[in-house]
Design a protein around this motif. Structure first.
Motif, PDB file in Angstrom:
ATOM      1  N   PRO A   1      12.547  36.587-131.259  1.00 38.32           N
ATOM      2  CA  PRO A   1      11.898  36.670-130.033  1.00 38.32           C
ATOM      3  C   PRO A   1      12.404  35.959-128.816  1.00 38.32           C
ATOM      4  O   PRO A   1      12.884  34.801-129.408  1.00 38.32           O
ATOM      5  N   LEU A   2      12.349  36.141-127.633  1.00 44.65           N
ATOM      6  CA  LEU A   2      12.864  35.594-126.620  1.00 44.65           C
ATOM      7  C   LEU A   2      11.675  34.610-126.147  1.00 44.65           C
ATOM      8  O   LEU A   2      10.764  35.225-125.438  1.00 44.65           O
ATOM      9  N   ALA A   3      11.878  33.259-126.285  1.00 45.42           N
ATOM     10  CA  ALA A   3      10.869  32.449-125.725  1.00 45.42           C
ATOM     11  C   ALA A   3      10.946  32.639-124.135  1.00 45.42           C
ATOM     12  O   ALA A   3       9.720  32.002-123.561  1.00 45.42           O
ATOM     13  N   THR A   4      11.935  32.916-123.497  1.00 44.90           N
ATOM     14  CA  THR A   4      11.983  32.729-122.136  1.00 44.90           C
ATOM     15  C   THR A   4      11.842  34.230-121.454  1.00 44.90           C
ATOM     16  O   THR A   4      12.305  34.093-120.147  1.00 44.90           O
ATOM     17  N   ARG A   5      11.374  35.066-121.837  1.00 49.23           N
ATOM     18  CA  ARG A   5      10.961  36.162-121.717  1.00 49.23           C
ATOM     19  C   ARG A   5      10.045  36.350-120.405  1.00 49.23           C
ATOM     20  O   ARG A   5       9.035  35.652-120.422  1.00 49.23           O
ATOM     21  N   VAL A   6      10.393  37.133-119.536  1.00 46.42           N
ATOM     22  CA  VAL A   6       9.463  37.272-118.067  1.00 46.42           C
ATOM     23  C   VAL A   6       8.286  38.239-118.502  1.00 46.42           C
ATOM     24  O   VAL A   6       8.648  39.372-118.746  1.00 46.42           O
ATOM     25  N   ALA A   7       7.110  37.785-118.424  1.00 46.34           N
ATOM     26  CA  ALA A   7       6.202  38.832-118.725  1.00 46.34           C
ATOM     27  C   ALA A   7       5.878  39.419-117.344  1.00 46.34           C
ATOM     28  O   ALA A   7       6.051  38.925-116.359  1.00 46.34           O
ATOM     29  N   LEU A   8       5.285  40.654-117.362  1.00 51.68           N
ATOM     30  CA  LEU A   8       4.922  41.592-116.218  1.00 51.68           C
ATOM     31  C   LEU A   8       3.957  40.909-115.268  1.00 51.68           C
ATOM     32  O   LEU A   8       4.073  41.134-114.119  1.00 51.68           O
ATOM     33  N   ASP A   9       3.057  40.037-115.772  1.00 47.13           N
ATOM     34  CA  ASP A   9       2.036  39.416-115.079  1.00 47.13           C
ATOM     35  C   ASP A   9       2.628  38.143-114.229  1.00 47.13           C
ATOM     36  O   ASP A   9       1.616  37.515-113.874  1.00 47.13           O
TER      37      ASP A   9
END
Ligand code: NAI
Length: 328
Positions: free
Chosen positions: A319-327
């Protein structure tokens, strides 16, 4: 092993991002920015690594999806240049470097503030020509002045701490309630009371042209405005009017609305076609730097570490800890 296309690549970044950066990550550098014209370079790539002025709009993302790109790794904090809705619809993950040395940007703000105030850039040139005249170099003490920080996240807070150290009264305005040491006020009060205003909120639909004609009117006469966040937080034309009328006393910019046509390259031998930019830099009380707030050794190292960790996680299916969430 994943293949990554590294766009808007600069010479100073290549030591931090070597071709075989990690066991599972192979990087190809492209000097070009990624946009609708250059997306053809992405054939055979699994991921793209991009910066502030690459254009990841719906069209580009759709074409990335067709060639099999599944990750957009931003090597910056802001993500206003990526259409997140389109990325999600296409199953392309987006990650960024949420935090890297906020002090790097905050200290650059301080450099802009002190240079504009004490005119060290002009003094440097005068002394080199044996001109020791002080006329025109008069500054003011930061001590005792009111500094307004718009957006008190990591960078805004770092600058607030620095300016408090100079003896400034610090006001902050943020969309979220702030806990801590600094007085939080509405934007209109911050604008009315601050001698120095510095912008540190992200660019979004809500903050586009956050500072326009009405906001300049609310400012103190002769106020100093600093923007190291994103250019479109300021309505540049309204800003030029405020400079012409002397409402705005000083302007320090590290970012500019149309910077993607200008910044990060040497354009000395070309004709400046951006009349708004040309007018802006013609004012004696305006100082512009070309998006260099992040540019310290420490920040570059942190950007590289975080980005390579993200690419490796993607390569190994973690899993990507730095993923940009849509919100976000
Ligand atoms: P952050 O996410 O830690 O802080 C942003 C703050 O702005 C948050 O507290 C948020 O609540 C607030 N905010 C959001 N909407 C607002 C609104 N309408 N009014 C007032 N506050 C609002 O972000 P960080 O790390 O402090 O970075 C800030 C910005 O600086 C980034 O979005 C990026 O655009 C810019 N940046 C510029 C760099 C440069 O080299 N010049 C380098 C790094 C970031």
């Amino acid at each position: 092993m994943i293949k990554v296309g590294f766009f808007s690549s600069q010479e100073y970044e290549r030591a931090f991002f070597p071709g075989q950066a990690r066991d599972d990550v192979s990087i190809t550098h492209f000097e070009q920015a990624l946009n609708a014209r250059t997306v053809t370079l992405c054939q055979g790539l699994d991921a793209v690594c991009v910066f502030v002025n690459d254009e990841l709009d719906r069209t580009v993302l759709e074409r990335l999806s067709v060639v099999g790109v599944r990750l957009v790794a931003l090597r910056c904090a802001g993500f206003n240049n990526v259409d997140l809705n389109a990325a999600r619809r296409l199953g392309i993950q987006v990650c960024r470097v949420p935090s890297y040395s906020p002090e790097a940007v905050a200290e650059h703000c301080l450099a802009l503030i002190l240079t504009l105030n004490r005119r060290t850039h002009k003094a440097y040139n005068r002394v080199r020509e044996d001109n020791f005249d002080l006329n025109g170099l008069l500054g003011f003490n930061l001590h005792g002045k009111t500094a307004g920080i718009v957006g008190c996240g990591q960078i805004g807070h770092a600058l607030a701490r620095i300016l408090a150290g100079f003896g400034c009264r610090v006001l902050v305005s943020d969309a979220q309630p702030q806990q801590g040491d600094f007085e939080q006020v509405e934007l209109s009060r911050l604008l009315a009371e601050s001698d120095i205003i510095s912008l540190h909120c992200p660019l979004s639909d809500d903050t586009f042209h956050l500072i326009g004609e009405a906001q300049f009117k609310q400012m103190k006469d002769g106020a100093m405005l600093i923007n190291t966040s994103r250019g479109a937080l300021i309505d540049t034309r309204a800003c030029i009017d405020a400079l012409k009328s002397r409402k705005l006393g000083y302007l320090g910019l590290d970012v500019y609305e149309q910077e993607s046509d200008l910044f990060f390259r040497d354009l000395r031998d070309t004709i400046q076609l951006d009349d708004v930019f040309a007018r802006l830099i013609s004012f004696p009380n305006v100082l512009v730097t070309g998006h260099q707030g992040f540019f310290t050794r420490e920040a570059l190292q942190e950007i590289a570490n975080t980005t390579l960790d993200s690419l490796e996680a993607f390569a190994t299916g973690k899993p990507l800890a730095t993923r940009v969430a849509l919100d976000q």
